[in-house]
Design an enzyme around this catalytic site. Sequence first.
Site, PDB file in Angstrom:
ATOM      1  CB  ILE A  16      -0.935  -0.032   1.233  1.00  4.86           C
ATOM      2  CG1 ILE A  16      -1.958  -1.163   1.079  1.00  4.86           C
ATOM      3  CG2 ILE A  16      -1.618   1.311   1.437  1.00  4.86           C
ATOM      4  CD1 ILE A  16      -2.734  -1.497   2.355  1.00  4.86           C
ATOM      5  CG  ASP A  59      14.095  -0.683  11.731  1.00  8.82           C
ATOM      6  OD1 ASP A  59      12.890  -0.852  12.001  1.00  8.82           O
ATOM      7  OD2 ASP A  59      14.943  -1.581  11.825  1.00  8.82           O
ATOM      8  CG  ASN A  88       1.865   2.262   4.705  1.00 10.16           C
ATOM      9  OD1 ASN A  88       0.726   1.843   4.569  1.00 10.16           O
ATOM     10  ND2 ASN A  88       2.933   1.648   4.179  1.00 10.16           N
ATOM     11  CE1 TYR A 155      -1.279  -5.365  11.524  1.00  9.80           C
ATOM     12  CE2 TYR A 155      -3.595  -6.020  11.450  1.00  9.80           C
ATOM     13  CZ  TYR A 155      -2.541  -5.274  10.947  1.00  9.80           C
ATOM     14  OH  TYR A 155      -2.750  -4.451   9.861  1.00  9.80           O
ATOM     15  CE  LYS A 159      -1.600  -1.562  11.725  1.00  3.12           C
ATOM     16  NZ  LYS A 159      -1.004  -0.459  10.948  1.00  3.12           N
ATOM     17  CB  VAL A 186      -5.116  -3.926   0.366  1.00  2.00           C
ATOM     18  CG1 VAL A 186      -4.568  -3.406  -0.964  1.00  2.00           C
ATOM     19  CG2 VAL A 186      -6.049  -2.897   0.981  1.00  2.00           C
ATOM     20  CB  THR A 188      -0.219  -5.896   0.274  1.00  2.00           C
ATOM     21  OG1 THR A 188      -0.814  -6.262   1.530  1.00  2.00           O
ATOM     22  CG2 THR A 188      -0.860  -4.617  -0.247  1.00  2.00           C
TER      23      THR A 188
HETATM   24  N1  LIG Z   1      -3.097  -5.295   3.263  1.00  2.00           N
HETATM   25  C1  LIG Z   1      -4.181  -5.236   4.030  1.00  2.00           C
HETATM   26  O1  LIG Z   1      -5.194  -5.925   3.789  1.00  2.00           O
HETATM   27  C2  LIG Z   1      -4.214  -4.315   5.226  1.00  2.00           C
HETATM   28  C3  LIG Z   1      -5.410  -4.265   5.959  1.00  2.00           C
HETATM   29  C4  LIG Z   1      -5.487  -3.402   7.041  1.00  2.00           C
HETATM   30  C5  LIG Z   1      -4.414  -2.581   7.353  1.00  2.00           C
HETATM   31  N2  LIG Z   1      -3.258  -2.654   6.627  1.00  2.00           N
HETATM   32  C6  LIG Z   1      -2.168  -1.749   7.002  1.00  2.00           C
HETATM   33  O2  LIG Z   1      -1.717  -1.053   5.842  1.00  2.00           O
HETATM   34  C7  LIG Z   1      -0.321  -0.754   5.965  1.00  2.00           C
HETATM   35  C8  LIG Z   1       0.444  -1.289   4.784  1.00  2.00           C
HETATM   36  O3  LIG Z   1       0.253  -2.691   4.739  1.00  2.00           O
HETATM   37  P1  LIG Z   1       0.621  -3.572   3.456  1.00  2.00           P
HETATM   38  O4  LIG Z   1      -0.523  -4.479   3.224  1.00  2.00           O
HETATM   39  O5  LIG Z   1       1.129  -2.729   2.362  1.00  2.00           O
HETATM   40  O6  LIG Z   1       1.793  -4.455   4.099  1.00  2.00           O
HETATM   41  P2  LIG Z   1       3.060  -5.121   3.428  1.00  2.00           P
HETATM   42  O7  LIG Z   1       2.778  -5.449   2.016  1.00  2.00           O
HETATM   43  O8  LIG Z   1       3.466  -6.204   4.359  1.00  2.00           O
HETATM   44  O9  LIG Z   1       4.144  -3.933   3.468  1.00  2.00           O
HETATM   45  C9  LIG Z   1       4.559  -3.458   4.714  1.00  2.00           C
HETATM   46  C10 LIG Z   1       5.469  -2.272   4.511  1.00  2.00           C
HETATM   47  O10 LIG Z   1       5.907  -1.845   5.811  1.00  2.00           O
HETATM   48  C11 LIG Z   1       7.329  -1.828   5.811  1.00  2.00           C
HETATM   49  N3  LIG Z   1       7.882  -2.123   7.119  1.00  2.00           N
HETATM   50  C12 LIG Z   1       7.691  -3.215   7.891  1.00  2.00           C
HETATM   51  N4  LIG Z   1       8.437  -3.134   9.000  1.00  2.00           N
HETATM   52  C13 LIG Z   1       9.122  -1.963   8.920  1.00  2.00           C
HETATM   53  C14 LIG Z   1      10.041  -1.311   9.750  1.00  2.00           C
HETATM   54  N5  LIG Z   1      10.472  -1.852  10.903  1.00  2.00           N
HETATM   55  N6  LIG Z   1      10.521  -0.114   9.366  1.00  2.00           N
HETATM   56  C15 LIG Z   1      10.127   0.450   8.202  1.00  2.00           C
HETATM   57  N7  LIG Z   1       9.279  -0.130   7.357  1.00  2.00           N
HETATM   58  C16 LIG Z   1       8.768  -1.322   7.719  1.00  2.00           C
HETATM   59  C17 LIG Z   1       7.732  -2.885   4.805  1.00  2.00           C
HETATM   60  O11 LIG Z   1       9.086  -2.676   4.414  1.00  2.00           O
HETATM   61  P3  LIG Z   1      10.096  -3.924   4.121  1.00  2.00           P
HETATM   62  O12 LIG Z   1       9.961  -4.256   2.671  1.00  2.00           O
HETATM   63  O13 LIG Z   1      11.428  -3.369   4.489  1.00  2.00           O
HETATM   64  O14 LIG Z   1       9.663  -5.071   4.989  1.00  2.00           O
HETATM   65  C18 LIG Z   1       6.719  -2.614   3.712  1.00  2.00           C
HETATM   66  O15 LIG Z   1       7.096  -1.504   2.944  1.00  2.00           O
HETATM   67  C19 LIG Z   1       0.114  -1.365   7.307  1.00  2.00           C
HETATM   68  O16 LIG Z   1       0.027  -0.369   8.316  1.00  2.00           O
HETATM   69  C20 LIG Z   1      -0.932  -2.433   7.553  1.00  2.00           C
HETATM   70  O17 LIG Z   1      -1.048  -2.750   8.920  1.00  2.00           O
HETATM   71  C21 LIG Z   1      -3.130  -3.503   5.564  1.00  2.00           C
END
Ligand SMILES: NC(=O)c1ccc[n+]([C@@H]2O[C@H](COP(=O)([O-])OP(=O)(O)OC[C@H]3O[C@@H](n4cnc5c(N)ncnc54)[C@H](OP(=O)(O)O)[C@@H]3O)[C@@H](O)[C@H]2O)c1
Length: 240
Positions: A16, A59, A88, A155, A159, A186, A188
């Site tokens: 995202i 980080d 994010n 988790y 949140k 989403v 991802t």
């Molecule tokens: N996907 C969904 O269905 C969903 C639903 C509800 C909420 N969300 C929220 O939406 C946001 C994005 O989620 P996503 O689905 O895009 O997740 P994702 O695909 O797992 O990507 C997570 C991102 O966070 C970064 N990250 C993780 N740990 C980190 C750290 N210690 N320092 C800096 N960056 C870090 C990752 O970087 P690296 O590549 O370095 O690991 C990656 O860019 C999150 O807050 C998640 O909780 C997602």
Amino acid sequence: MAAATTVLISGANRGIGLGLAQAYAALPNHTVVVALRNPSSMPTVKTGEGSKVVVVKLDAGVASDAKTAIDELKSKHGVTKLDIVIANAAIMHDFASLATIPLEDFEQMWRVNTLGSLALFQACVPLMPKGAKFIFMSSGASIIDRIPDKTDAGYGITKSAVNYLARYAHFENPDLVIFSMSPGWVQTEMGDRGARNAGLEHAPTTVDESVSGMIKVIEEATRDKWSGLHARYNGTQSKW
Ligand SMILES: NC(=O)c1ccc[n+]([C@@H]2O[C@H](COP(=O)([O-])OP(=O)(O)OC[C@H]3O[C@@H](n4cnc5c(N)ncnc54)[C@H](OP(=O)(O)O)[C@@H]3O)[C@@H](O)[C@H]2O)c1
């Protein structure tokens, strides 16, 4: 030309966050700051006229990184204001019941998702002018008033705390627009992992749908609209 709109997004190298970075960078006259734990992981992003992408190391699991990143933004990249910040970056460990979740997994999620978002907020506030917007990325898993459909309370608690941060910060900072936002379920790495756990191949919502909805919500957000609340990507209000 008016000063560029500056948008900072943490965890923007994939998922995202990357979708948000691509969408904002494609607009004209935008400086998009991507704050990543591994700066070399950022793919090339197309930029609109007068727009650019700036990469800083952050980080989210290391509380002091946020201030260091903002100091670097000012001294090395000349960024002196932040109009939109999206906290994010987050992690979600494998699903486990509260009776069995490894405490170190819970602690790590808390550190990255909750403390990391607070540290970013603290570091950014001094650069945010009146009317600037800070978005805490939340999740449907944060909702206390729900019947659990999977064992994701560890988790979800991190949140729920993010929602609390957003609402409290809204009252403490009357010049800013601050809210939490759920992006939908989403497609991802994180979202599809949850989908597989529920017996689905993919999460239902594409990154593009989620991102275009969230950008509209952010664009329309004011002190009277969304600030202090938990918005969903489709413009509806989430339960707490
Ligand atoms: N996907 C969904 O269905 C969903 C639903 C509800 C909420 N969300 C929220 O939406 C946001 C994005 O989620 P996503 O689905 O895009 O997740 P994702 O695909 O797992 O990507 C997570 C991102 O966070 C970064 N990250 C993780 N740990 C980190 C750290 N210690 N320092 C800096 N960056 C870090 C990752 O970087 P690296 O590549 O370095 O690991 C990656 O860019 C999150 O807050 C998640 O909780 C997602």
